[in-house]
Design a protein around this motif. Structure first.
Motif, PDB file in Angstrom:
ATOM      1  N   LEU A   1       8.787  -9.874   6.062  1.00 40.27           N
ATOM      2  CA  LEU A   1       9.300 -10.929   6.996  1.00 40.27           C
ATOM      3  C   LEU A   1       8.589 -12.150   6.501  1.00 40.27           C
ATOM      4  N   ASP A   2       7.369 -11.945   6.139  1.00 44.56           N
ATOM      5  CA  ASP A   2       6.698 -13.134   5.603  1.00 44.56           C
ATOM      6  C   ASP A   2       7.353 -13.687   4.232  1.00 44.56           C
ATOM      7  N   ASN A   3       7.933 -12.853   3.697  1.00 47.14           N
ATOM      8  CA  ASN A   3       8.754 -13.259   2.507  1.00 47.14           C
ATOM      9  C   ASN A   3      10.300 -13.792   2.425  1.00 47.14           C
ATOM     10  N   GLY A   4      10.405 -13.916   3.852  1.00 47.37           N
ATOM     11  CA  GLY A   4      11.968 -14.374   4.233  1.00 47.37           C
ATOM     12  C   GLY A   4      12.769 -13.243   4.475  1.00 47.37           C
ATOM     13  N   GLN A   5      12.472 -12.112   4.192  1.00 51.21           N
ATOM     14  CA  GLN A   5      13.636 -11.128   4.355  1.00 51.21           C
ATOM     15  C   GLN A   5      13.707 -10.867   5.912  1.00 51.21           C
ATOM     16  N   THR A   6      14.825 -10.286   6.498  1.00 52.82           N
ATOM     17  CA  THR A   6      14.822 -10.106   7.870  1.00 52.82           C
ATOM     18  C   THR A   6      15.256  -8.812   8.077  1.00 52.82           C
ATOM     19  N   THR A   7      14.803  -7.698   7.580  1.00 52.95           N
ATOM     20  CA  THR A   7      15.014  -6.201   7.885  1.00 52.95           C
ATOM     21  C   THR A   7      13.788  -5.620   7.572  1.00 52.95           C
ATOM     22  N   THR A   8      13.792  -4.390   8.204  1.00 50.16           N
ATOM     23  CA  THR A   8      12.531  -3.178   7.842  1.00 50.16           C
ATOM     24  C   THR A   8      13.270  -2.206   6.903  1.00 50.16           C
ATOM     25  N   ALA A   9      12.487  -1.416   6.411  1.00 51.29           N
ATOM     26  CA  ALA A   9      12.780  -0.711   5.354  1.00 51.29           C
ATOM     27  C   ALA A   9      13.580   0.738   6.364  1.00 51.29           C
ATOM     28  N   CYS A  10      12.788   0.960   7.561  1.00 51.76           N
ATOM     29  CA  CYS A  10      13.486   2.155   8.168  1.00 51.76           C
ATOM     30  C   CYS A  10      14.901   1.602   8.689  1.00 51.76           C
ATOM     31  N   GLN A  11      15.106   0.394   8.964  1.00 46.51           N
ATOM     32  CA  GLN A  11      16.545  -0.096   9.545  1.00 46.51           C
ATOM     33  C   GLN A  11      17.586   0.126   8.224  1.00 46.51           C
ATOM     34  N   ASP A  12      16.872  -0.421   7.148  1.00 45.36           N
ATOM     35  CA  ASP A  12      17.781  -0.292   5.962  1.00 45.36           C
ATOM     36  C   ASP A  12      18.062   1.208   5.502  1.00 45.36           C
ATOM     37  N   ALA A  13      17.163   2.037   5.823  1.00 43.36           N
ATOM     38  CA  ALA A  13      17.491   3.428   5.298  1.00 43.36           C
ATOM     39  C   ALA A  13      18.306   4.199   6.080  1.00 43.36           C
TER      40      ALA A  13
END
Lengths: 121, 255
Positions: free
Chosen positions: B198-210
């Motif tokens: 999130l601090d690097n500008g992404q908007t997803t979490t690893a669990c959500q992506d997986a």
């Protein structure tokens, strides 16, 4: 740094001491190709711990990761590679962090938790 | 939420522009926006304008699926933590650091089984922060509950206080760590919504992506247009242990 290395070598009567130090290839760190660090070398020598100490609170509590100072940045730039191209941990004997900290008897705690080789990816 | 109309308008415009070129439909009416084009490390402090949150649909969460746990382990270097020498293996399984646990609930009356991932619920009133004697457990302005390992003394009061059993303790020295997830002996840790992303500008979490079942929707609870707000508006959901009035940022539907 050169002075410290020489002093250390002189004291111990060895070349850059330690097995791993011999493995690390001189000039293989990113920083070796740069003019200076994020501040002039004299400022970094005197104040690097201040920079990192304040930066850690900004990062953990306020989420600021784009700041000029960062421990990950130190490791990224100052880690040397060995002859097989693998990074040598910066806190190993004779490596960038250890070299001075050992000489001035600083008991370094950063790397109990923080990564000692440049970031993955 | 206390944003003015104009501010909201500006935000929507921004999201609209950001969404062009990279919007994915995950369910009718629910869009996943990827802001990767603007991804850059954060330079301003986080504010309460955003509150990160999650909706988990327990109906979609499949029995035996472990994808979110595995993704979390990999993302946060939990798979790099080895069993301490001489430790008991069965004890290790219970004590090893885990940010997500797979839970199965059984309704004794009907026998219906429900599966769900349980992690830090990112409470608005976190009991872990209440009991922390050093201030290491804290809630960030954007709603993420974290541990500042620089000041954690490993007393584990927070582990006792957490009603969700969400926290882990690191019992032994860790040989290999990831740059974005420092980890060492004697500190407590738990899910931080992949804060480095999130601090690097992404908007997803690893669990959500997986999650191939798309059981997890993550986003800004304060933004009415976000996928998670839209999903919360559309589907009935509950907060686990709602009786404690902690207002968790993680909600569940179909349990």
């Amino acid at each position: 740094m050169i002075f410290l290395t020489m002093a250390l070598s002189g004291l111990l009567g060895l070349g850059s001491a330690g097995v791993s130090a011999a493995e690390a290839v001189e000039g293989s760190a990113k920083s070796d190709k740069l003019e200076q660090c994020v501040e002039p070398t004299s400022v970094m020598r005197r104040n690097h711990f201040e920079f990192i100490k304040h930066q850690r609170d900004l990062t953990v509590h306020e989420g600021i990761r784009g700041s000029k100072y960062s421990l990950a940045g130190c490791v990224d730039c100052h880690a040397k590679k060995d002859s097989s191209g693998k990074f040598v941990p910066v806190n190993e004997e004779g490596q960038f962090c250890d070299e001075c900290h050992d000489y001035v008897a600083v008991d370094l705690k950063c790397f109990e938790c923080h990564a000692t080789v440049p970031r993955e990816k | 939420m206390s944003m003015s109309k104009i501010e909201q308008q500006g935000r929507r415009e921004f999201l609209k522009k950001a969404a062009i070129g990279s919007a994915v439909t995950i369910a009718p009416g629910v869009m996943l926006h990827s802001l990767s084009a603007e991804a850059a490390p954060r330079t301003e402090p986080v504010t309460g304008k955003v509150r990160w949150g999650m909706l988990v649909d327990a109906n979609k969460c499949a029995d035996g699926c472990n994808d979110c746990v595995a993704a979390c382990d990999k993302e946060n270097g939990l798979d790099l933590v080895d069993m301490p020498e001489g430790a008991d293996e069965s004890q290790w399984e219970r004590q090893r650091p885990r940010w997500i646990r797979q839970i199965t609930l059984k309704d004794n009356l009907t026998g219906r089984l429900t599966h769900l991932p349980m992690m830090c619920q990112h409470c608005e009133e976190p009991p872990c922060a209440d009991v922390c004697p050093t201030g290491a457990s804290f809630r960030r302005a954007d709603g993420i509950v974290m541990v500042d390992r620089h000041i954690c003394i490993g007393c584990r009061y927070c582990m006792m206080a957490c009603p969700y059993k969400a926290r882990s303790f690191i019992h032994a020295e860790v040989a290999e760590k990831l740059t974005h997830t420092p980890r060492g002996k004697g500190c407590v840790e738990s899910c931080n919504f992949c804060v480095h992303r999130l601090d690097n500008g992404q908007t997803t979490t690893a669990c959500q992506d997986a999650c191939k079942h798309q059981a997890i929707v993550f986003g800004d609870l304060n933004d009415p247009q976000s996928a998670v707000s839209q999903a919360l508006k559309k589907y009935p959901s509950v907060a686990i242990r709602d009786d404690l009035k902690l207002n968790p940022g993680v909600r569940y539907s179909n349990i």
